[in-house]
Scaffold this motif. Structure first.
Motif, mmCIF file in Angstrom:
data_model
loop_
_atom_site.group_PDB
_atom_site.id
_atom_site.type_symbol
_atom_site.label_atom_id
_atom_site.label_comp_id
_atom_site.label_asym_id
_atom_site.label_seq_id
_atom_site.Cartn_x
_atom_site.Cartn_y
_atom_site.Cartn_z
ATOM 1 N N PHE A 178 -14.719 55.554 75.406
ATOM 2 C CA PHE A 178 -13.340 55.160 75.120
ATOM 3 C C PHE A 178 -13.242 54.583 73.717
ATOM 4 C CE2 PHE A 178 -10.137 51.793 74.980
ATOM 5 C CZ PHE A 178 -9.010 52.556 75.254
ATOM 6 N N THR A 179 -14.183 53.685 73.417
ATOM 7 C CA THR A 179 -14.163 53.092 72.081
ATOM 8 C C THR A 179 -14.282 54.164 71.012
ATOM 9 O OG1 THR A 179 -15.403 51.340 73.144
ATOM 10 C CG2 THR A 179 -15.131 51.199 70.759
ATOM 11 N N VAL A 180 -15.257 55.043 71.284
ATOM 12 C CA VAL A 180 -15.473 56.100 70.300
ATOM 13 C C VAL A 180 -14.234 56.953 70.153
ATOM 14 C CG1 VAL A 180 -16.802 58.169 69.820
ATOM 15 C CG2 VAL A 180 -17.958 56.136 70.632
ATOM 16 N N ASN A 181 -13.640 57.305 71.334
ATOM 17 C CA ASN A 181 -12.450 58.145 71.267
ATOM 18 C C ASN A 181 -11.308 57.433 70.570
ATOM 19 O OD1 ASN A 181 -13.702 60.221 72.487
ATOM 20 N ND2 ASN A 181 -12.976 59.723 74.547
ATOM 21 N N ALA A 182 -11.183 56.114 70.886
ATOM 22 C CA ALA A 182 -10.114 55.351 70.226
ATOM 23 C C ALA A 182 -10.309 55.399 68.720
ATOM 24 C CB ALA A 182 -10.125 53.914 70.723
ATOM 25 N N TRP A 183 -11.535 55.160 68.344
ATOM 26 C CA TRP A 183 -11.818 55.260 66.905
ATOM 27 C C TRP A 183 -11.474 56.644 66.402
ATOM 28 C CZ3 TRP A 183 -12.097 52.397 62.948
ATOM 29 C CH2 TRP A 183 -12.514 51.079 63.057
ATOM 30 N N GLY A 184 -11.804 57.633 67.249
ATOM 31 C CA GLY A 184 -11.527 59.011 66.847
ATOM 32 C C GLY A 184 -10.043 59.228 66.642
ATOM 33 N N TYR A 185 -9.242 58.751 67.645
ATOM 34 C CA TYR A 185 -7.800 58.937 67.508
ATOM 35 C C TYR A 185 -7.285 58.223 66.280
ATOM 36 C CZ TYR A 185 -7.636 61.046 72.102
ATOM 37 O OH TYR A 185 -7.807 61.877 73.152
ATOM 38 N N PHE A 186 -7.797 57.003 66.102
ATOM 39 C CA PHE A 186 -7.353 56.236 64.929
ATOM 40 C C PHE A 186 -7.672 57.002 63.655
ATOM 41 C CE2 PHE A 186 -8.203 52.958 61.694
ATOM 42 C CZ PHE A 186 -6.925 52.421 61.627
ATOM 43 N N THR A 187 -8.882 57.548 63.636
ATOM 44 C CA THR A 187 -9.282 58.291 62.451
ATOM 45 C C THR A 187 -8.402 59.503 62.250
ATOM 46 O OG1 THR A 187 -11.503 57.602 63.009
ATOM 47 C CG2 THR A 187 -11.287 59.245 61.289
ATOM 48 N N VAL A 188 -8.092 60.165 63.409
ATOM 49 C CA VAL A 188 -7.240 61.346 63.294
ATOM 50 C C VAL A 188 -5.882 60.946 62.736
ATOM 51 C CG1 VAL A 188 -5.986 63.050 64.650
ATOM 52 C CG2 VAL A 188 -8.406 62.677 65.068
ATOM 53 N N LEU A 189 -5.381 59.822 63.258
ATOM 54 C CA LEU A 189 -4.084 59.346 62.763
ATOM 55 C C LEU A 189 -4.147 59.109 61.261
ATOM 56 C CD1 LEU A 189 -1.334 58.584 64.024
ATOM 57 C CD2 LEU A 189 -2.108 56.200 63.939
ATOM 58 N N CYS A 190 -5.173 58.362 60.882
ATOM 59 C CA CYS A 190 -5.315 58.064 59.451
ATOM 60 C C CYS A 190 -5.391 59.353 58.655
ATOM 61 C CB CYS A 190 -6.588 57.238 59.199
ATOM 62 S SG CYS A 190 -6.445 55.570 59.817
#
Lengths: 177, 837, 136
Positions: free
Chosen positions: B747-759
């Motif tokens: 989840f953490t990794v994915n959250a980071w992933g989504y955040f990164t995608v957003l950025c």
């Protein structure tokens, strides 16, 4: 006053010079503006004659002769051949159309003005070289001395031009056939 | 001493058929090659015929017997050569002390199987007979050299004989000072250690390996991966030889793992069977558990002593490397023993060995009965000096529990190989128990005798399985008529393992029991072990004769299988005969007890307390004198200079081991002998009553004690225990970790992933609009400018000319007009004409 | 000071006259080249331009101070040898240049005529405005 013109009108030779100059200028103008290309070609003949005369006035006897021989005897004949080969000889009016004569006139006029201005306003370092001497010997020495390499190069160029011209013509004929 | 040597001579003469002197040895040797070739040819015929033979063939068998006798003669020749110690080769005398004084013979023995393994792996299938002769030949050469070494060992007859050949394998240098030579700050030596234990182990490994190789020619002949099987056998032989030859724990550990690897490969040789694949994994993992402990033990010893060689560690411990951490020395010994628990299948980790019977039966005989599982015993033997008395008690307890525990399970097993597997576990328990009770000589002696009779039993069971195509003893019976050679050999081995007097097993087991009884007199904690040991001895006799009765006697239970049964081809029978003979003879001569003696205990010397290792304080003085004498002799027997070596080579000096406690132990041995004979006899008798005479009904007893019966049938639920209390919790932990991984970390990794995608989307927008806009704008400007400028490129010469003239005018005229506009319209002075020169 | 033929050995007209005639010829040549559609006429314009240049060259050769050195740099003649006899008079460079121009003009005329004939045979016309193969 005449002295300010740089020419002595009392000298008959000066009149001869003026006549040649006038012939050159007039015929050149005719080359530029004539509507008939045949006229232009013959006017060019006169221009070449005039220029040859000017050479004579400049003590360049060899060049004057060469001008007559090469230009009048060679180049002009070539040009006439060109005119005749590229026009149906039965055309009554060998038209010589012009495009944008005004633009051309403006550019040419401005060019003449600038050149004339430069000619008149330059402080030429003129020297007196003494009595005129035949130039042929000097030119000959220069050709085999200082200018030997350009001389030989020009001979090769002429040979190349000869072959090239022949090749261009012949090639097209073959292609037609 | 002289008496002992005579005894030995008798024994060796028996072994060799005709013990011969040096000239005879020469002759034997001279013809050895020819015999070997003949043996190969005959083996080829027998091996190919074996697949189709359904009946006993006297002609083939007699030819086989002839070859067998010749082979024994050759072997005896090599042995005699070694005893003689020199060898006249056409006038050039070859000193056979070079067997020990140079490393090359030992290295040859070590490396030939490795070469054979590579040959087998890469070109084995293209060779004639699929290359089995490569591996067999390699190990046969090893056997010949080992026999010569063995003979030389007998010839030297020094119980403290030892040779070390060592090179510096890894040396790390530190610069002491500029201009000074570098100082070696850390070095790992690599080398081979040859002493009596090594030589004995060499003979065990190469002999049994050779016999198993030969046996496999018949047993595995229909196997499509025949050459690979031999490659694996060679790898195993190499690993095992390396394990016993190396002189440091570092190499020991490496070969230990290599042995584990080859065991893994061979258990799972029929990896198509899921049970075999599971068994190989189980064996590997169970060994890992023990090996971790062993590794920690090795690291502990290295940390405290800074040495990795056996001698270095012993010296370091004796000099007090652990003097501030005496408890740690015990723990280190126990950790080291963990390796033995794993490899020798002691109690908690024994579960892999019965399952390992999924491998081919020759493998079971070689690896899981005679050699590899003995590696644990060898480890304890080799590292014996560092075991503290407390650690030895732990060792003894593990061994005792294993011995009784496995023996009871074997009572109810119906699979012939499972019975032998549990019997092996039980016997290994005896060895470990003996070592733990300081019965150093007899513990190791049991390894020696057990290797032969257990290998014989396994090969015999292989022969039976080969004949009836089942492993279930309930489907056998009456086979002795069909398979007389197998029956005879197995019967002899069964006598040995049951402890019938006169057999090798009786001598070694009785030695262990006697030493145990003696030790228990001085250490009360050993009394339960004594009870376990004697009860186990009775159980051993019972279940082994149960096996014999169920398999070979009585009426055939399944007539169809009985009808198809046949005696095995002689390539399989000959090893049985040899091993059966050795089951009786391997203890004869008394040389073993005189050549293998306990080394001085480094641990006890460090602790100044020597209860177990060498008896009570009352015999302290005797022990001290023995030690001094031993050390004194040791100093002379380990000469580094050539002269002293030559002196030793004359074999004029003999130093047999004399137990300083011989007299104290004697009553205990007598008692133990009486008890063990009684126990073994009663076990055999009960077995006879139960399975032959059917006076006692086994099913009724089982019905009467359902709990016990189930317990034994299910092997005390150890597997289930491990499954529920170790495997399942670990699996649960693993699943928990996995779930944590999936839910939280992912989840953490994915959250980071989504955040990164957003950025990156934002950045992408910026990129597209701003950066790309700039770039595209530049390009657009350039393009439109180009389009505009391309209008100048009309292709018409005149346009170009017009522009260039106009440009020239602009440059010349315009520039001049701008800069000098004041003077343009002013007349300049006229030119001056210079006069002519 | 005006140039007087009688006073010295100079030509009847001053340098500026020749230059003016040359400039006029040049302007006419440019005008011809710019305005004519016929390739042969363009060739005539080129000849005019070349003649204008020649007039200027010869005039400068006649009037303007010549360079002192004659031979190639770095080559020294043996002593007592007049460099004028070996390399020609210093002032003759303009004439030689004009002679080269005449040579080149002859070559150019021949090649140009060949090209014109090629164009004529390919396009059926000699209108240089139609020859736009190099249009960008």
């Amino acid at each position: 006053m005449m002295a300010a013109l740089g020419i002595s009108l009392r000298d008959p030779a000066a009149w001869v010079f003026l006549a040649f100059a006038a012939m050159t200028v007039a015929s050149a103008l005719l080359v530029a503006v004539s509507r008939n290309i045949i006229y232009s070609a013959y006017s060019l003949l006169l221009t070449f004659f005039g220029v040859a005369g000017l050479y004579a006035f400049l003590d360049a006897d060899f060049l004057a002769a060469a001008q007559l021989l090469v230009y009048v005897g060679g180049i002009l004949v070539l040009i006439l051949f060109g005119v005749m080969l590229t026009h149906k000889i039965r055309d009554i009016n060998l038209s010589n159309e012009t495009t944008n004569p005004i633009v051309g006139a403006v550019i040419a006029g401005l060019l003449f003005l600038v050149l004339a201005y430069v000619s008149m306003r330059t402080d030429w370092q003129v020297v007196d070289r003494g009595p005129a001497t035949p130039t042929t010997q000097e030119i000959g020495r220069a050709f085999v001395g200082k200018y030997l390499l350009p001389f030989e190069a020009s001979s090769i160029l002429l040979l190349g031009a000869l072959i090239g011209a022949a090749y261009l013509s012949r090639h097209e004929r073959k292609k037609e056939a | 001493m002289a008496h002992g040597h005579d005894d030995h001579g008798h024994g060796s003469g028996h072994d060799a058929g005709h013990g011969s002197a040096a000239p005879g040895g020469h002759d034997d040797h001279g013809h050895g090659g020819g015999h070997d070739d003949h043996a190969h040819g005959a083996a080829a015929a027998g091996g190919h015929g074996g697949g189709h033979e359904t009946h006993f063939q006297p002609a083939g068998m007699s030819r086989g017997l002839a070859v067998l006798v010749l082979a024994l003669g050759v072997a005896g020749g090599f042995f005699s050569l070694g005893v003689t110690g020199h060898f006249d080769f056409g006038g050039r005398v070859i000193d056979l002390n070079d067997l020990f004084d140079t490393p090359w013979p030992a290295l040859t023995v070590l490396c030939l199987p490795l070469v054979a393994a590579f040959v087998q792996i890469f070109v084995g299938r293209k060779l004639p007979r699929r290359g089995d002769w490569v591996s067999t030949g390699a190990v046969m050469v090893g056997l010949a050299i080992s026999l010569m070494m063995f003979g030389r060992m007998i010839g030297i007859y020094d119980w403290q004989f030892q040779r070390i050949h060592e090179i510096e394998w890894i040396g790390l240098f530190t610069r002491s000072a500029p201009g000074q030579p570098d100082v070696t700050s850390f070095r790992i030596p690599m080398g081979i250690l040859i002493d009596n234990i090594t030589v004995i182990m060499l003979v065990v490994v190469t002999l049994i390996s050779t016999l198993v190789h030969i046996f496999s020619m018949g047993y595995m002949v229909d196997e499509p991966r025949y050459s690979r099987f031999y490659a694996f056998l060679s790898i195993f032989t190499f690993s095992m030889l390396g394990l016993i030859l190396c002189h440091n724990v570092f190499a020991l550990y490496m070969f230990w793992e290599l042995v584990g690897l080859s065991s893994y490969l061979l258990i799972g040789f029929w990896f198509e069977k899921k049970s075999a694949a599971d068994a190989q994994k189980k064996a590997f993992l169970a060994n890992r558990v023990g090996d971790i402990g062993m590794f920690l033990g090795i690291v502990t010893f290295f940390y405290f002593t800074g040495q990795i060689t056996y001698a270095g560690i012993f010296k370091g411990v004796a000099e007090g490397a652990f003097s501030n951490h005496m408890g740690l020395l015990t723990i280190a010994g126990c950790l080291l023993f963990c390796g033995a628990i794993g490899k020798s299948a002691q109690f908690p980790l024994h579960v892999w060995l019965p399952d390992a019977m999924e491998g081919p039966t020759p493998v079971s005989a070689l690896i899981h009965a005679a050699t590899m599982v003995a590696a644990g015993v060898y480890l304890v033997t080799r590292m014996f000096p560092v075991f503290t008395p407390d650690a030895l008690i732990v060792v003894a307890w593990f061994g005792g529990i294993t011995a009784i525990f496995a023996a009871t399970i074997a009572l109810c097993a119906n699979d012939i190989k499972k019975v032998l597997a549990y019997s092996t576990v039980s016997q290994l328990g005896y060895m470990i128990m003996g070592l733990g009770a300081s019965a150093y000589t007899n513990g190791f002696f049991h390894l020696w005798t057990h290797a032969f009779f257990k290998a014989c039993l396994f090969l015999g069971s292989g022969s039976v399985i080969h004949a009836v195509h089942t492993q279930d003893m309930r489907e056998m019976g009456g086979l002795w008529k069909k398979m007389p050679i197998t029956f005879g050999a197995m019967l002899l081995s069964t006598f040995a393992i049951a402890g019938v007097p006169g057999t090798s097993g009786f001598t070694s087991k009785d030695g262990i029991l006697g030493d145990l009884l003696f030790a228990a007199h001085h250490h009360a904690a050993l009394w339960p072990i004594v009870v376990f040991a004697f009860v186990g001895a009775g159980l051993t006799a019972f279940y082994m004769f149960r096996l014999i009765f169920m398999t070979f006697t009585g009426k055939p239970k399944v007539q169809e299988k009985f009808d198809h049964a046949h005696e095995s081809p002689w390539v399989m029978a000959a090893p049985l005969v040899i091993l059966g003979a050795l089951a009786i003879l391997s203890d004869k001569g008394g040389w073993f007890q005189e050549l293998v003696g306990p080394p001085p205990s480094a641990a006890s010397a460090a602790i100044r307390m020597d209860l177990i290792a060498h008896g009570q304080p009352v015999v302290e003085e005797a022990k001290e004198s023995a030690h001094e004498g031993g050390e004194h002799e040791s100093a002379e027997a380990h000469p580094s200079n050539e002269a002293a070596s030559a002196e030793t080579s004359t074999s004029a000096r003999r130093h047999p081991y004399e137990d300083p406690l011989e007299h104290e132990k004697h009553p205990a041995h007598t008692t133990a002998m009486i008890i063990s004979i009684f126990v073994a006899g009663s076990g055999i008798f009960l077995s006879w009553l139960t399975y032959q005479k059917k006076v006692i009904s086994a099913p009724k007893i089982a019905a009467a004690l359902p709990g016990v019966h189930n317990l034994l049938l299910n092997k005390y639920y150890v597997d289930e225990f491990i499954t529920y209390f170790l495997v399942q919790p670990f699996l649960a932990l693993a699943y928990g970790c996995a779930r944590f991984d999936l839910k939280v970390i992912d989840f953490t990794v994915n959250a980071w992933g989504y955040f990164t995608v957003l950025c990156s989307r934002v950045a992408g927008l910026f990129d597209q609009k701003v950066v790309d806009g700039t770039v595209n704008g530049t390009a657009d400007v350039v393009q439109s400018a180009g389009t505009a400028l391309s209008r100048f490129q009309t292709g018409r010469i005149k346009t170009y000319l017009a522009w260039s003239v106009a440009g020239a005018l602009l440059l010349v005229g315009g520039f001049h007009l701008v800069t000098n506009w004041k003077h343009v319209f002013v007349r300049r002075p006229a030119a001056v004409v210079e006069p002519a020169k | 000071m005006p140039l007087a033929v009688a006073a010295n050995n100079m030509p009847v007209a001053s340098l500026e006259w020749f230059l003016l005639v040359g400039a006029f010829l040049f302007a006419c040549g440019i005008f011809t080249i710019l305005t004519r559609k016929n390739a042969v006429s363009v060739l005539m314009g080129v000849e005019l331009v070349l003649n204008a240049a020649n007039v200027n060259l010869v005039a400068f050769s006649r009037f303007v101070k010549a360079p002192a050195t004659l031979g190639p740099a770095g080559i020294e003649l043996p002593k007592g040898v007049d460099p004028h006899l070996v390399y020609g008079a210093p002032w003759i460079g303009g004439n030689v240049f004009a002679a080269f121009v005449i040579i080149l003009a002859a070559a150019e005329a021949a090649v140009a005529l060949g090209i014109i004939l090629g164009i004529y045979r390919n396009l059926g016309d000699v209108d240089v405005d139609q020859v736009t193969g190099m249009k960008g």
